[in-house]
Design a protein around this motif. Structure first.
Motif, mmCIF file in Angstrom:
data_model
loop_
_atom_site.group_PDB
_atom_site.id
_atom_site.type_symbol
_atom_site.label_atom_id
_atom_site.label_comp_id
_atom_site.label_asym_id
_atom_site.label_seq_id
_atom_site.Cartn_x
_atom_site.Cartn_y
_atom_site.Cartn_z
ATOM 1 N N ALA A 128 0.839 -1.205 0.000
ATOM 2 C CA ALA A 128 0.000 0.000 0.000
ATOM 3 C C ALA A 128 0.870 1.250 0.000
ATOM 4 N N CYS A 129 1.954 1.239 0.766
ATOM 5 C CA CYS A 129 2.857 2.397 0.795
ATOM 6 C C CYS A 129 3.520 2.613 -0.558
ATOM 7 N N VAL A 130 3.940 1.545 -1.209
ATOM 8 C CA VAL A 130 4.554 1.659 -2.536
ATOM 9 C C VAL A 130 3.543 2.228 -3.529
ATOM 10 N N ILE A 131 2.327 1.699 -3.506
ATOM 11 C CA ILE A 131 1.283 2.185 -4.417
ATOM 12 C C ILE A 131 0.985 3.655 -4.144
ATOM 13 N N ALA A 132 0.880 4.021 -2.881
ATOM 14 C CA ALA A 132 0.614 5.416 -2.522
ATOM 15 C C ALA A 132 1.732 6.326 -3.004
ATOM 16 N N ASP A 133 2.973 5.862 -2.900
ATOM 17 C CA ASP A 133 4.112 6.664 -3.362
ATOM 18 C C ASP A 133 4.116 6.821 -4.880
ATOM 19 N N GLU A 134 3.687 5.795 -5.591
ATOM 20 C CA GLU A 134 3.742 5.798 -7.052
ATOM 21 C C GLU A 134 2.509 6.402 -7.708
ATOM 22 N N ALA A 135 1.330 6.166 -7.143
ATOM 23 C CA ALA A 135 0.108 6.557 -7.851
ATOM 24 C C ALA A 135 -0.943 7.226 -6.966
ATOM 25 N N GLY A 136 -0.744 7.246 -5.687
ATOM 26 C CA GLY A 136 -1.741 7.799 -4.788
ATOM 27 C C GLY A 136 -2.676 6.717 -4.286
ATOM 28 N N CYS A 137 -2.886 6.710 -2.996
ATOM 29 C CA CYS A 137 -3.767 5.727 -2.362
ATOM 30 C C CYS A 137 -4.080 6.275 -0.981
ATOM 31 N N HIS A 138 -5.340 6.507 -0.700
ATOM 32 C CA HIS A 138 -5.713 7.129 0.566
ATOM 33 C C HIS A 138 -5.912 6.127 1.694
ATOM 34 N N ALA A 139 -6.348 4.898 1.352
ATOM 35 C CA ALA A 139 -6.688 3.942 2.403
ATOM 36 C C ALA A 139 -6.632 2.521 1.868
ATOM 37 N N ILE A 140 -6.621 1.572 2.809
ATOM 38 C CA ILE A 140 -6.839 0.172 2.489
ATOM 39 C C ILE A 140 -8.280 -0.127 2.886
ATOM 40 N N LEU A 141 -8.991 -0.806 2.013
ATOM 41 C CA LEU A 141 -10.400 -1.118 2.221
ATOM 42 C C LEU A 141 -10.571 -2.627 2.141
ATOM 43 N N LEU A 142 -11.441 -3.186 2.961
ATOM 44 C CA LEU A 142 -11.719 -4.617 2.913
ATOM 45 C C LEU A 142 -13.141 -4.879 3.358
ATOM 46 N N ASP A 143 -13.645 -6.029 2.975
ATOM 47 C CA ASP A 143 -14.941 -6.516 3.437
ATOM 48 C C ASP A 143 -14.699 -7.798 4.212
ATOM 49 N N VAL A 144 -15.101 -7.818 5.475
ATOM 50 C CA VAL A 144 -14.931 -8.998 6.311
ATOM 51 C C VAL A 144 -15.879 -10.080 5.804
ATOM 52 N N MET A 145 -15.350 -11.273 5.592
ATOM 53 C CA MET A 145 -16.174 -12.382 5.101
ATOM 54 C C MET A 145 -17.206 -12.790 6.142
ATOM 55 N N SER A 146 -18.408 -13.041 5.662
ATOM 56 C CA SER A 146 -19.476 -13.461 6.562
ATOM 57 C C SER A 146 -19.694 -14.967 6.522
ATOM 58 N N ASP A 147 -18.842 -15.702 5.805
ATOM 59 C CA ASP A 147 -18.980 -17.155 5.753
ATOM 60 C C ASP A 147 -18.856 -17.737 7.154
ATOM 61 N N GLY A 148 -19.700 -18.695 7.466
ATOM 62 C CA GLY A 148 -19.682 -19.305 8.791
ATOM 63 C C GLY A 148 -20.704 -18.638 9.685
ATOM 64 N N ASP A 149 -20.528 -18.811 10.965
ATOM 65 C CA ASP A 149 -21.487 -18.265 11.922
ATOM 66 C C ASP A 149 -21.081 -16.874 12.398
ATOM 67 N N ALA A 150 -21.918 -16.284 13.238
ATOM 68 C CA ALA A 150 -21.670 -14.929 13.751
ATOM 69 C C ALA A 150 -20.357 -14.868 14.532
ATOM 70 N N GLU A 151 -20.013 -15.941 15.218
ATOM 71 C CA GLU A 151 -18.768 -15.964 15.991
ATOM 72 C C GLU A 151 -17.552 -15.878 15.071
ATOM 73 N N ALA A 152 -17.595 -16.596 13.949
ATOM 74 C CA ALA A 152 -16.483 -16.557 12.982
ATOM 75 C C ALA A 152 -16.352 -15.153 12.393
ATOM 76 N N PHE A 153 -17.476 -14.524 12.066
ATOM 77 C CA PHE A 153 -17.458 -13.159 11.536
ATOM 78 C C PHE A 153 -16.832 -12.206 12.549
ATOM 79 N N THR A 154 -17.258 -12.298 13.794
ATOM 80 C CA THR A 154 -16.731 -11.422 14.850
ATOM 81 C C THR A 154 -15.242 -11.649 15.045
ATOM 82 N N ARG A 155 -14.802 -12.891 15.005
ATOM 83 C CA ARG A 155 -13.376 -13.213 15.166
ATOM 84 C C ARG A 155 -12.555 -12.596 14.034
ATOM 85 N N ARG A 156 -13.054 -12.707 12.801
ATOM 86 C CA ARG A 156 -12.345 -12.108 11.662
ATOM 87 C C ARG A 156 -12.272 -10.591 11.806
ATOM 88 N N LYS A 157 -13.408 -10.001 12.148
ATOM 89 C CA LYS A 157 -13.460 -8.543 12.283
ATOM 90 C C LYS A 157 -12.499 -8.066 13.364
#
Length: 180
Positions: free
Chosen positions: A120-149
């Protein structure tokens, strides 16, 4: 056999060299991405996959996939200073982080995440990048989701107020981690 603190290499995934045949992180969708989709997405320049392997070995112990994109600042509680009039800011999207079950708990995931931060730092230095974005996987039960998050939260990611599964970290935060 991999042990905690063992030396690992993070390499660009080469489907002809890196062995993914026995990879099993315990989540079918992540296993299938590596086995069925990653090769085509990487060939079509839609993503880049990086793998963790022991030095001199080809067996994949973990991987992450990244690509670039934009996000609308309307998703944020407060738009960053200098936001363009069109409201879109550049981001690095973290699609997946997965670690083989035999290597889980040995720091492979943290090593992969640090690699994402460095990229991300290399990309930001070369082309601009404000943030890293992700979507936490909801596969499995609520406990697995919470653990990933919570795992992502430990690195400094924050959930969007409008969507708890979508998380981000600014490059300002990422640079502080990489520089320490």
């Amino acid at each position: 056999m991999l042990t905690e603190g063992a030396s690992l290499n993070i390499e660009g995934w080469n489907p002809g060299r890196h062995d993914h045949s026995g990879f099993d992180c315990g989540v079918g969708r992540l296993n299938n991405f590596l086995k069925l989709s990653a090769r085509k997405q990487q060939k079509d320049d839609m993503t880049r996959v990086y793998v963790a392997v022991e030095p001199g070995q080809t067996k994949i112990l973990g991987y992450h996939a990244i690509n670039v994109g934009t996000m609308n600042v309307a998703e944020l509680a407060k738009p960053p200073r200098g936001t363009p009039g069109h409201g879109e800011i550049p981001v690095l999207f973290l699609g997946q982080v997965a670690v083989d079950q035999k290597a889980q708990g040995l720091g492979v995931g943290s090593l992969l995440m640090h690699h994402v931060f460095e990229k991300a730092c290399v990309i930001a230095d070369e082309a601009g990048c404000h943030a890293i974005l992700l979507d936490v996987m909801s596969d499995g039960d609520a406990e697995a989701f919470t653990r990933r998050k919570e795992w992502y939260r430990e690195f400094g990611f924050q959930s969007f107020a409008s969507n708890e599964a979508r998380m981000f970290m600014t490059l300002k935060q990422v640079r502080r981690i990489v520089e320490t």
